[in-house]
Every structure is written in C-alpha cells, then in structure tokens.
Write a protein that holds these residues in place. Structure first.
Motif: not given
Ligand SMILES: C[C@H](O)[C@H](O)[C@H]1CNC2=NC(N)=NC(=O)C2=N1
Length: 98
Positions: A24-32, A39-41, A63-68, A97-98
C-alpha cells in the motif's frame, strides 16, 4: 474523506520518514529509545492522540524499538491525516531518539 497525496512529495517534507515496505502507499519511521519505558511512554502519548482524532498508526514494539507505519485505509493512500500524525510523532520524539 481526505484525498490521497503523492508519497514522494509527502516524504520531501518529512526527512525522517521513508516509503514503507508495503504494497500500500504508506510512510514508515523506525524509532529507537533509551529503553522500553521510553518507547512505551511514547506509544501511550501517540495512542491518546490517535483515539482523539480517530486516526491510528500501524506499529510494533520490541523493547526500545518502535516501528511505525502510517497510511489512511479509507483513502487507500497517504493523506494529510498521516502527515499530521507524522509531525506529532516527530515532535514527540525530539530529543528522545537519535
Ligand atoms: C470508522 C473509523 O472512523 C475509521 O475506520 C478510521 C479509524 N482509524 C483509521 N486509521 C487509519 N490509519 N486510517 C483510517 O482510514 C482510519 N479510519
């Protein structure tokens, strides 16, 4: 309903985001984050907004990584609702995040 936007144009204004590896047309970001708590906050803050505006990210957490992944199901594409959510996420993670 909001109209689908050109993903390349959307990404030009969102330097921390990429085209999602998705049919699908979609955008993504990985957050550490520093740890699971951070991460959960972050996810909790985004979840509260998502519920309020009735626009929900597709995401996963290890754990500390969130894929959006952001896309608008109703429009079969990326819309201003995704851009607004991406901007909220970018502001929420600034300094975390960095
Ligand atoms: C019925 C409800 O308003 C819709 O299904 C909303 C809910 N959250 C949504 N979230 C996202 N990402 N895309 C949508 O099209 C969408 N639609």
């Amino acid at each position: 309903m909001t109209a689908a936007l050109d993903v390349t144009e959307v990404l030009a204004g969102l330097p921390d985001w990429r085209r999602a590896d998705d049919p699908r047309p979609a955008i993504a970001r990985t957050l550490r984050f520093a740890d699971f708590n951070a991460a959960f906050g972050f996810m909790t803050r985004v979840a509260l907004l998502a519920d309020k505006v009735d626009h929900h990210p597709e995401w996963s957490n290890v754990y500390n990584r969130v894929e959006v992944l952001l896309t608008t199901h109703d429009a079969d594409g990326v819309t201003e609702r995704d851009v607004a959510m991406a901007r909220f996420i970018d502001a929420a993670v600034k300094g975390l995040v960095e």
